[in-house]
Design a protein around this motif. Structure first.
Motif, mmCIF file in Angstrom:
data_model
loop_
_atom_site.group_PDB
_atom_site.id
_atom_site.type_symbol
_atom_site.label_atom_id
_atom_site.label_comp_id
_atom_site.label_asym_id
_atom_site.label_seq_id
_atom_site.Cartn_x
_atom_site.Cartn_y
_atom_site.Cartn_z
ATOM 1 N N VAL A 1 -42.293 26.370 -35.179
ATOM 2 C CA VAL A 1 -42.381 25.122 -35.942
ATOM 3 C C VAL A 1 -42.036 23.919 -35.064
ATOM 4 C CG1 VAL A 1 -41.396 23.872 -37.910
ATOM 5 C CG2 VAL A 1 -41.868 26.319 -38.090
ATOM 6 N N TYR A 2 -41.193 24.121 -34.080
ATOM 7 C CA TYR A 2 -40.719 23.021 -33.227
ATOM 8 C C TYR A 2 -41.598 22.787 -32.000
ATOM 9 C CZ TYR A 2 -36.446 23.898 -35.896
ATOM 10 O OH TYR A 2 -35.530 24.077 -36.903
ATOM 11 N N PHE A 3 -42.667 23.547 -31.834
ATOM 12 C CA PHE A 3 -43.420 23.496 -30.586
ATOM 13 C C PHE A 3 -44.090 22.142 -30.346
ATOM 14 C CE2 PHE A 3 -44.130 28.361 -30.012
ATOM 15 C CZ PHE A 3 -42.790 28.469 -29.686
ATOM 16 N N LYS A 4 -44.628 21.513 -31.386
ATOM 17 C CA LYS A 4 -45.314 20.231 -31.192
ATOM 18 C C LYS A 4 -44.363 19.155 -30.689
ATOM 19 C CE LYS A 4 -49.179 20.791 -34.368
ATOM 20 N NZ LYS A 4 -49.903 20.245 -35.551
ATOM 21 N N GLU A 5 -43.146 19.112 -31.252
ATOM 22 C CA GLU A 5 -42.158 18.142 -30.788
ATOM 23 C C GLU A 5 -41.716 18.432 -29.363
ATOM 24 O OE1 GLU A 5 -41.034 15.428 -32.248
ATOM 25 O OE2 GLU A 5 -42.367 15.733 -33.972
ATOM 26 N N PHE B 1 -41.266 17.020 -23.699
ATOM 27 C CA PHE B 1 -41.228 17.565 -22.338
ATOM 28 C C PHE B 1 -42.564 17.453 -21.610
ATOM 29 C CE2 PHE B 1 -37.714 20.548 -24.017
ATOM 30 C CZ PHE B 1 -36.739 19.606 -23.711
ATOM 31 N N HIS B 2 -43.598 16.938 -22.277
ATOM 32 C CA HIS B 2 -44.929 16.718 -21.670
ATOM 33 C C HIS B 2 -45.493 18.029 -21.098
ATOM 34 C CE1 HIS B 2 -44.142 12.432 -22.088
ATOM 35 N NE2 HIS B 2 -42.993 12.598 -21.471
ATOM 36 N N VAL B 3 -45.517 19.047 -21.940
ATOM 37 C CA VAL B 3 -46.049 20.352 -21.557
ATOM 38 C C VAL B 3 -47.116 20.753 -22.566
ATOM 39 C CG1 VAL B 3 -43.954 21.087 -20.376
ATOM 40 C CG2 VAL B 3 -44.206 21.516 -22.823
ATOM 41 N N GLY B 4 -47.832 21.829 -22.260
ATOM 42 C CA GLY B 4 -48.880 22.316 -23.136
ATOM 43 C C GLY B 4 -48.375 23.349 -24.125
ATOM 44 N N TYR B 5 -49.291 23.801 -24.988
ATOM 45 C CA TYR B 5 -48.916 24.780 -26.018
ATOM 46 C C TYR B 5 -48.557 26.122 -25.397
ATOM 47 C CZ TYR B 5 -49.252 27.863 -30.041
ATOM 48 O OH TYR B 5 -48.969 28.792 -31.007
ATOM 49 N N SER B 6 -49.273 26.523 -24.352
ATOM 50 C CA SER B 6 -48.974 27.808 -23.723
ATOM 51 C C SER B 6 -47.585 27.806 -23.100
ATOM 52 C CB SER B 6 -50.023 28.128 -22.659
ATOM 53 O OG SER B 6 -50.044 27.116 -21.663
ATOM 54 N N ASP B 7 -47.134 26.646 -22.598
ATOM 55 C CA ASP B 7 -45.796 26.563 -22.012
ATOM 56 C C ASP B 7 -44.713 26.743 -23.079
ATOM 57 O OD1 ASP B 7 -46.832 26.057 -19.457
ATOM 58 O OD2 ASP B 7 -47.017 23.918 -19.875
ATOM 59 N N THR C 1 -30.759 20.716 -23.875
ATOM 60 C CA THR C 1 -31.588 20.881 -22.677
ATOM 61 C C THR C 1 -32.428 19.648 -22.414
ATOM 62 O OG1 THR C 1 -33.289 21.966 -24.032
ATOM 63 C CG2 THR C 1 -31.691 23.385 -22.905
ATOM 64 N N THR C 2 -32.850 19.522 -21.153
ATOM 65 C CA THR C 2 -33.649 18.362 -20.735
ATOM 66 C C THR C 2 -35.013 18.741 -20.172
ATOM 67 O OG1 THR C 2 -32.564 18.423 -18.555
ATOM 68 C CG2 THR C 2 -31.597 16.989 -20.248
ATOM 69 N N ASN C 3 -35.302 20.041 -20.009
ATOM 70 C CA ASN C 3 -36.621 20.464 -19.527
ATOM 71 C C ASN C 3 -36.941 21.828 -20.101
ATOM 72 O OD1 ASN C 3 -35.569 22.555 -17.549
ATOM 73 N ND2 ASN C 3 -34.665 20.696 -16.646
ATOM 74 N N ILE C 4 -38.190 22.226 -19.913
ATOM 75 C CA ILE C 4 -38.680 23.456 -20.532
ATOM 76 C C ILE C 4 -38.070 24.696 -19.886
ATOM 77 C CG2 ILE C 4 -40.679 23.732 -19.021
ATOM 78 C CD1 ILE C 4 -40.609 24.263 -22.850
ATOM 79 N N ILE C 5 -37.708 24.622 -18.596
ATOM 80 C CA ILE C 5 -37.105 25.772 -17.918
ATOM 81 C C ILE C 5 -35.750 26.101 -18.537
ATOM 82 C CG2 ILE C 5 -36.334 26.701 -15.717
ATOM 83 C CD1 ILE C 5 -39.345 26.298 -15.904
ATOM 84 N N GLU C 6 -34.983 25.074 -18.846
ATOM 85 C CA GLU C 6 -33.696 25.311 -19.485
ATOM 86 C C GLU C 6 -33.869 25.931 -20.871
ATOM 87 O OE1 GLU C 6 -31.740 21.575 -19.504
ATOM 88 O OE2 GLU C 6 -31.362 21.544 -17.341
ATOM 89 N N LEU C 7 -34.938 25.586 -21.563
ATOM 90 C CA LEU C 7 -35.225 26.217 -22.854
ATOM 91 C C LEU C 7 -35.546 27.700 -22.688
ATOM 92 C CD1 LEU C 7 -37.324 23.647 -24.909
ATOM 93 C CD2 LEU C 7 -35.117 24.620 -25.519
ATOM 94 N N TYR C 8 -36.260 28.025 -21.618
ATOM 95 C CA TYR C 8 -36.554 29.435 -21.367
ATOM 96 C C TYR C 8 -35.252 30.241 -21.186
ATOM 97 C CZ TYR C 8 -41.388 27.984 -20.402
ATOM 98 O OH TYR C 8 -42.660 27.472 -20.496
ATOM 99 N N LEU C 9 -34.291 29.653 -20.468
ATOM 100 C CA LEU C 9 -33.051 30.366 -20.170
ATOM 101 C C LEU C 9 -32.126 30.457 -21.379
ATOM 102 C CD1 LEU C 9 -32.270 28.856 -16.637
ATOM 103 C CD2 LEU C 9 -33.296 31.071 -17.159
ATOM 104 N N THR C 10 -32.100 29.413 -22.212
ATOM 105 C CA THR C 10 -31.160 29.374 -23.339
ATOM 106 C C THR C 10 -31.780 29.967 -24.600
ATOM 107 O OG1 THR C 10 -31.863 27.083 -23.763
ATOM 108 C CG2 THR C 10 -29.907 27.408 -22.403
#
Length: 538
Positions: free
Chosen positions: A46-50, A55-61, A110-119
């Protein structure tokens, strides 16, 4: 017989599951854990669009967040088994609840998508994995006769929480943003710690009752004043010595038992699950996009998943109740094979569905069959491997499923991009599930049923067979060594019957039983007396 023997007679070797009582609280905790484990990775979408916007990334990210959660849930199965065998279910679940909650709380900063992957991905996924597997182990230890029903009710947590967490996530997103939503979701995951706290070990609670009962019986049966305290102290000392022995056995216990691969039933089940997972999750993942491509509006397309979830809620408990019937439970493996066949044929028949009405019909039948599979999958594994080795078995099975999850849905997505046809994907996914069904049924009939028949034939052989009688003789000899008091009584009774020469009869009793039936005891006795007299004459 000494006091230790009397004490051992009061202690059962294995505690029987109560099939109720505190087990219903354990079932409620397993219901919540199963709901979080399966529904939370999907509800986070549900939170993916935000997240894409910030973070200026795509849906696959952003989709990798859910993928990492599921990969941790399945791939860390052996690690969970090792921790459960080492520390027990309750401590592992408490640590898992803290990890799952802290992962989502840290993700809100978090401030970037990599930190989201880890947390949110790795830490939260590991925490949910440490909760999911021990909850199933505890459920299997508390239920035996009602275990199919318990598994069905616990599996119903997945569709119930999916239908609740997705709307809740949307409300939190609108009011607090994705950071506030992650923070509140992290607080909700603390309920996993509560569920872990109620997972009371079954053996400890039974031992406490037996300890109190033993002391009460000692006071009642031995009214010797001050000597009763001495007897109780000796009983406590023997129990302490037994506990020390058990601790030594636990230290030498295998952290991960790979001997289960020697079990044909487990190997058949593991191969079945691998083939099944290749195609089982593909239709619900591609269903919404397929409906949109044929012209179904967005809201109505999203409603299709709600139909599957609603039907799934009722399908799982109903299938659990049906599998618990006396005439069905011995054949629960074939019922699981039928559920897989039902699901696969539903995918194949619905591959040509091109209207919203036909898609609704597909979702109804898919929800029924999907619920049956979810309710029976762990019940079949418990029936095959038993509760003693279930912790190692489920860890290895989840690891095998992790490889299939990483292969199946991504491969289907690439085929859709290359062929631009969804019907081919439905045919392929349905064929894989049907193949797993046929493999399970045929392999179980050929490898398991025939093996049971071959092993049951020697049991019906006549009692005069040499091998079985020698085994009985050896067992009688062991019993005679273990019970010196009984042998002493037997020797006295024989002495009273026939003099010193007959005292040699108990020594040759086992050989007599091997050679001839018990009815010929008088003749054999006279022969032995003659032989003894001859030896004495020399």
């Amino acid at each position: 017989m000494g006091k230790a023997d009397v004490e051992d007679s009061h202690l059962p070797e294995k505690v029987k599951p109560p099939d109720g009582g505190w087990g219903w609280i354990v079932l409620l905790g397993c219901f919540v854990i199963t709901g979080f484990s399966y529904a939370f990775p999907k509800a986070v979408s549900v939170y993916f669009k935000e997240l894409m916007y910030d973070f200026h990334v795509g849906y696959s990210d952003t989709a990798w967040i859910s993928s990492i959660m599921l990969a941790m849930l399945y791939g860390t199965g052996p690690l969970c088994s090792i921790m459960v065998n080492q520390f027990g279910c309750r401590p592992v679940m408490l640590v898992g609840g803290l990890l799952a909650s802290s992962g989502m709380i840290l993700a809100s900063f978090t401030t970037n998508i990599i930190e989201l992957y880890l947390t949110a991905g790795m830490l939260t996924g590991l925490g949910m994995a440490l909760n999911f597997q021990p909850s199933l182990i505890m459920l299997g230890s508390y239920f035996d006769k009602r275990r199919p029903l318990a598994n069905g009710l616990a599996a119903a947590g997945s569709p119930v929480f999916l239908s609740a967490l997705s709307p809740l996530g949307q409300v939190l997103l609108e009011k607090f943003g994705w950071r506030g939503g992650f923070l509140i979701m992290g607080g909700l995951l603390l309920n996993c710690c509560t569920c872990g706290a109620v997972m009371r070990p079954l053996e400890n609670s039974m031992k406490k009752k037996e300890k109190v009962q033993d002391k009460y019986e000692a006071k009642e049966m031995l009214p010797m004043g001050g000597r009763t305290e001495e007897v109780i102290s000796t009983m406590d000392s023997t129990k302490k010595s037994k506990k020390a022995k058990k601790k030594k056995q636990k230290k030498g216990k295998k952290l991960l038992d790979f001997s289960i691969f020697k079990d044909r039933g487990f190997v058949i089940y593991a191969i079945t699950k691998f083939i099944m997972v290749l195609g089982l999750f593909v239709p619900p993942i591609l269903l919404v996009n397929y409906a949109k491509d044929i012209g179904v509006p967005d809201k109505e397309a999203a409603f299709l998943l709600s139909v599957i979830g609603f039907v799934d809620i009722f399908s799982r408990p109903s299938c659990g109740m049906f599998a618990g019937l006396k005439w069905v439970r011995p054949h629960v493996g074939y019922l699981f094979s039928f559920a897989l066949l039902f699901n696969g044929l539903t995918d194949i028949i619905s591959a040509r569905a091109n209207t919203y009405t036909t898609l609704i019909i597909f979702c109804i039948f898919f929800g029924i069959s999907y619920g049956m599979v979810g309710a029976l999958q762990f019940e079949v594994l418990m029936a095959i491997i038993g509760s003693q080795k279930f912790s190692s078995a489920i860890g290895l099975v989840l690891l095998i499923e992790a490889f299939a999850v990483l292969i199946g849905p991504p491969s289907a997505g690439r085929l859709v991009d290359a062929l631009k046809k969804y019907d081919v994907i439905f045919y392929l996914a349905g064929s894989e599930v049907v193949l797993s069904s046929l493999f399970l049924a045929i392999a179980s009939y050929c490898c398991l049923n025939r093996a049971e028949k071959m092993t049951s034939q020697p049991e019906h052989s006549p009692p005069n067979g040499g091998s079985s009688e020698t085994e009985e003789a050896e067992s009688d000899a062991q019993e005679a060594e273990e019970r010196p008091g009984d042998n002493h009584l037997q020797s006295h009774s024989v002495n009273d019957a026939g003099g010193d020469a007959v005292n040699h009869l108990p020594e040759n009793r086992n050989t007599d039983r091997v050679g001839r039936p018990d009815g010929d005891g008088t003749v054999m006795g006279s022969c032995h007396i003659d032989q003894i007299v001859e030896r004495d004459s020399f």
